[in-house]
Design a protein around this motif. Structure first.
Motif, PDB file in Angstrom:
ATOM      1  N   VAL A  62       3.186  11.022  16.014  1.00 47.29           N
ATOM      2  CA  VAL A  62       2.521  10.354  14.888  1.00 47.29           C
ATOM      3  C   VAL A  62       1.053  10.765  14.817  1.00 47.29           C
ATOM      4  CG1 VAL A  62       1.951   8.121  13.863  1.00 47.29           C
ATOM      5  CG2 VAL A  62       4.126   8.426  15.067  1.00 47.29           C
ATOM      6  N   TRP A  66      -1.073  12.701  11.697  1.00 52.12           N
ATOM      7  CA  TRP A  66      -2.338  12.271  11.080  1.00 52.12           C
ATOM      8  C   TRP A  66      -3.385  13.384  11.148  1.00 52.12           C
ATOM      9  CZ3 TRP A  66      -3.044   8.737   7.696  1.00 52.12           C
ATOM     10  CH2 TRP A  66      -2.347   7.535   7.721  1.00 52.12           C
ATOM     11  N   ILE A  89       4.568   7.078  10.168  1.00 55.91           N
ATOM     12  CA  ILE A  89       3.356   6.257  10.261  1.00 55.91           C
ATOM     13  C   ILE A  89       3.685   4.969  11.005  1.00 55.91           C
ATOM     14  CG2 ILE A  89       1.774   4.814   8.908  1.00 55.91           C
ATOM     15  CD1 ILE A  89       1.644   7.000   6.838  1.00 55.91           C
ATOM     16  N   ARG A  91       2.567   1.129  11.565  1.00 54.52           N
ATOM     17  CA  ARG A  91       1.785   0.008  11.031  1.00 54.52           C
ATOM     18  C   ARG A  91       2.039  -1.192  11.920  1.00 54.52           C
ATOM     19  NH1 ARG A  91       2.873  -4.384   7.780  1.00 54.52           N
ATOM     20  NH2 ARG A  91       1.066  -5.210   6.637  1.00 54.52           N
ATOM     21  N   ARG A  95       7.304   1.367  13.063  1.00 53.62           N
ATOM     22  CA  ARG A  95       7.196   2.796  12.725  1.00 53.62           C
ATOM     23  C   ARG A  95       8.006   3.060  11.457  1.00 53.62           C
ATOM     24  NH1 ARG A  95       9.144   4.245  16.827  1.00 53.62           N
ATOM     25  NH2 ARG A  95       7.380   4.770  18.154  1.00 53.62           N
ATOM     26  N   CYS A  98       7.520   7.792   5.967  1.00 52.75           N
ATOM     27  CA  CYS A  98       6.701   7.578   4.781  1.00 52.75           C
ATOM     28  C   CYS A  98       6.465   8.851   3.966  1.00 52.75           C
ATOM     29  CB  CYS A  98       5.326   7.023   5.177  1.00 52.75           C
ATOM     30  SG  CYS A  98       5.386   5.405   5.957  1.00 52.75           S
ATOM     31  N   ILE A 110       0.687   4.838   0.247  1.00 52.35           N
ATOM     32  CA  ILE A 110       1.650   5.209   1.295  1.00 52.35           C
ATOM     33  C   ILE A 110       2.949   4.475   0.994  1.00 52.35           C
ATOM     34  CG2 ILE A 110       2.175   5.216   3.751  1.00 52.35           C
ATOM     35  CD1 ILE A 110      -0.840   5.148   4.287  1.00 52.35           C
TER      36      ILE A 110
END
Length: 730
Positions: A62, A66, A89, A91, A95, A98, A110
């Motif tokens: 991940v 990014w 992603i 949050r 997971r 996206c 997103i």
């Protein structure tokens, strides 16, 4: 008119190779901008590669995604163009899979995937969770290093759409399109005109039409521009993603990319008129009525116009005929492209194939030959990446590169006929002729000396020497003698693959190719760790019937005319002595025909039948020619050998996935491998049903899709078959 130029793409990504993937993403955006596109759509999870599997559970995966996204946003890649980029992603503690929608160096929105693919080859719920808060968009706090670099602290996260000044755009990610209530239904009622479907969809024989019908259906009655992007190539596992990115407008395909290609990046562009979407929707009364009472979907406002005004010089993309490949072409091009990706990314210098002169190994040889033809053709078309890979793999020097498919095959493909005293001159000749047609470096090796040495060793240890059944031996002796030959061929194949490059002063190693088909795997008609045990297998989930059709096609279309004679020959393992009154045949050994095996396989896997429900189905299907008792005997015979040989599925050579009833054990067909092979409860239930029917024939039969009678029984007798099972041993 509101004119909109859009670009979607096929990308050949490689799981966990972030440099490779980022390069392809940038290349596709550049090409889209060069032609004036204002929307660029990439495939699902394109930054990481779709097939990362348990690497998705690693924070590094991940974080690296990014980092790659930051590099894109810090450059001018997204200036003036909406880019939909796929990545994982996290949050909070969740997971998500996206699509990140970026515009003018900012993350606009997103969009997490709401319905995950979690059957067949897919296990997305193992790595991701679904987004369930459909009624709102929430603010997602960007990671600190991203926030600082972009001067953006947060972005809208969730289900919604982007509202530009002149149109509305929304994402619908892969599996969501195929759900009973897909998002595009209510998004269309909310005024969304452009749908972005980022996908990771694998190739399977005869599957493409299902996919295209879904795109067409999504916009035929609702209107809209539907963009579809897909991976294309082998990203590190058994699947081949078959591209075919496209743009559909109001139920008409106006742009379509290739399904099979060696290109790393292919951009598909279309010029569309959004007023045509508004016009269609305004003409449908029911659409108007349902839109007036719709469920409101959240949106993100972006104060930009992305459409162009009316311009006579800007031609609209017209509806076009959809390009479909025949199943025979799919078998040639899909595994051929998959083999090329595997070869160029593995570090190997070529392939080695035990070529018996039979249908299966000859099919693999023809696919490798097709791969060589594709490489030479792509180089002639100016593909520099294919050219560079071919120069490296083929060990070309002094500015030379492949220009002739046979010369290229000679450099990267070994074929070996490993004959014994049980082999016929016919198969030996067929193997040699086919090798010459393809151009492979062909070897003719006799294994009798090695077999004799092993038997002498066995005799020294035990005092006994086994005999074939035709020479008075038992079934156990017969099976053991056949398995010795089969396993020696595997050992010899790997030895030659590792040492022949050294003999010929070539760099690297060769990959051993397997050649067992899906029907033999299902039945267990192969020796464990024989020459079916290889590095990879391009036909491991293709049926015998499809392979025979492919051989007839390839004889005419690939230029390997000897394949016609190979296809016409009866399948035989050639592991027993040939006598004037006996010749070994595969279907006799198995106790069932390849046609019957396909039927069993589809009922077992696709229709999820156990023994009893399979028996009931086959009573309908074969009732015109077989009694219920005969059907029961056939079903019992299949399940007996399926279950006692199931352990072999756990060590099958990794194969190209092409068929929906593949028994491949890795992910697609998850079942135990230790069975009670007597199936006492199920078989008893079948016997009870037979008794209820009083032995009467079922007086009706099923018709197939083409209106004809479905496949009948007509197979080898169970008693005769049970007496010989040469490939079923451990």
């Amino acid at each position: 008119m509101r004119l909109l130029k859009v670009a979607t793409c096929n990308l050949n990504q490689w799981a966990m190779d972030f440099d490779c993937n980022l390069k392809h993403i940038k290349d596709s955006i550049t090409r889209a901008k060069e032609v004036g596109a204002v929307i660029r759509l990439g495939p699902e999870l394109e930054i990481t590669g779709y097939g990362c599997e348990d690497h998705f559970l690693e924070l590094d995966t991940v974080n690296h995604a990014w980092e790659c996204l930051k590099e894109i946003l810090l450059g001018d890649w997204t200036d003036g163009i909406l880019c939909s980029i796929g990545m994982p992603i996290i949050r909070g503690s969740e997971r998500y899979n996206c699509q990140v929608l970026c515009f003018n160096r900012k993350i606009v929105m997103i969009r997490p995937k709401m319905w995950l693919a979690n059957d067949g080859n897919y296990r997305e719920l193992r790595w991701f969770t679904t987004w369930k808060q459909k009624d709102q968009l929430v603010e997602f706090q960007l990671p600190p290093e991203i926030s600082e670099a972009l001067s953006q602290t947060s972005a809208p996260f969730g289900y919604g759409y982007i509202q530009f000044l002149d149109t509305a755009v929304a994402a619908e990610i892969c599996e969501e399109l195929f759900t009973p209530n897909p998002p595009h239904t209510e998004l269309a009622l909310n005024g969304v005109e452009v749908f972005l479907n980022a996908s990771g969809s694998h190739h399977q024989l005869r599957k493409l039409d299902l996919r295209l019908r879904a795109f067409i259906g999504a916009t035929h009655t609702r209107g809209g521009v539907y963009m579809y992007s897909n991976h294309q190539g082998c990203d590190g596992a058994r699947l081949y993603y078959d591209g075919c990115s496209c743009v559909v407008v109001n139920g008409e395909v106006v742009a379509q990319g290739s399904q099979f290609s060696l290109k790393d990046v292919e951009v598909v562009v279309a010029q569309v008129d959004l007023d045509a979407v508004a016009s269609l929707r305004g003409s449908i009364s029911s659409f108007q009525e349902q839109a007036s009472c719709k469920t409101k979907v959240s949106s993100v406002a972006v104060p930009y116009n992305i459409c162009k005004p009316f311009n006579l010089k800007m031609l609209l993309s017209s509806p076009q005929k959809i390009m479909y490949h025949s199943p025979e072409e799919e078998i040639a091009f899909g595994p051929g492209c998959w083999l090329w990706d595997y070869l160029r990314r593995s570090g190997a210098s070529g392939f080695l194939l035990p070529l018996s002169g039979g249908a299966d190994s000859s099919s693999v040889a023809a696919i490798v030959g097709c791969m060589c033809q594709l490489v030479v053709k792509e180089i002639a078309n100016g593909d520099e990446q294919v050219k560079a890979d071919a120069i490296r793999i083929g060990n070309y020097t002094d500015g030379k590169f492949p220009t002739d498919r046979k010369e290229f095959a000679k450099r990267i493909f070994y074929t070996v006929y490993m004959g014994s005293e049980n082999s016929s001159e016919a198969t030996k000749t067929r193997a040699k002729v086919l090798a010459d047609e393809i151009g492979s470096w062909h070897l003719d090796v006799c294994i009798d000396g090695v077999v004799s040495s092993l038997l002498s060793l066995f005799q020294t240890v035990t005092g006994k020497r086994p005999r074939y059944k035709v020479d008075g031996g038992s079934n156990v002796e017969n099976l053991g003698l056949q398995n010795i030959q089969a396993r020696i061929r595997m050992v010899l194949a790997f030895m030659l693959a590792s040492l022949l490059p050294w003999v010929h002063n070539k760099k690297g190693f060769y990959l051993v190719l397997g050649s067992s088909n899906v029907d033999e795997a299902l039945r267990g008609y192969l020796t464990k760790y024989d020459c079916s045990a290889a590095d990879i297998n391009p036909i491991g989930s293709i049926s015998k019937q499809d392979l025979r059709t492919f051989l007839r096609w390839a004889a005419n279309h690939l230029g390997y005319s000897s394949l016609a004679e190979i296809e016409a020959a009866p399948p035989t393992a050639e592991l027993e002595p040939i006598r004037s009154n006996y010749s070994q045949l595969d279907e006799v050994d198995m106790g069932m025909t390849y046609e019957e095996l396909s039927v069993y396989g589809r009922l077992r896997k696709i229709f999820r039948c156990g023994p009893v429900s399979m028996f009931k189905n086959l009573c309908y299907k074969w009732g015109a020619t077989l009694t219920p008792s005969e059907v029961a005997d056939k079903v019992k015979h299949f399940f007996k050998y399926y279950s006692i040989n199931r352990h072999k599925m756990t060590v099958l050579t990794p194969s190209y996935h092409a068929e929906s009833y593949s028994p491949e054990d890795n992910r697609f067909d998850l079942r135990q491998f230790l069975y009670n092979a007597r199936w006492p409860y199920q078989f008893r239930k079948m016997d009870e049903l037979v008794q209820e029917m009083n032995g009467d024939r079922v007086a009706f039969k099923e018709t197939g899709e083409d209106g004809g009678t479905a496949a009948g029984g007509g197979g080898m007798g169970v008693v005769a078959a049970a007496s010989g099972n040469p490939k079923a041993g451990f």
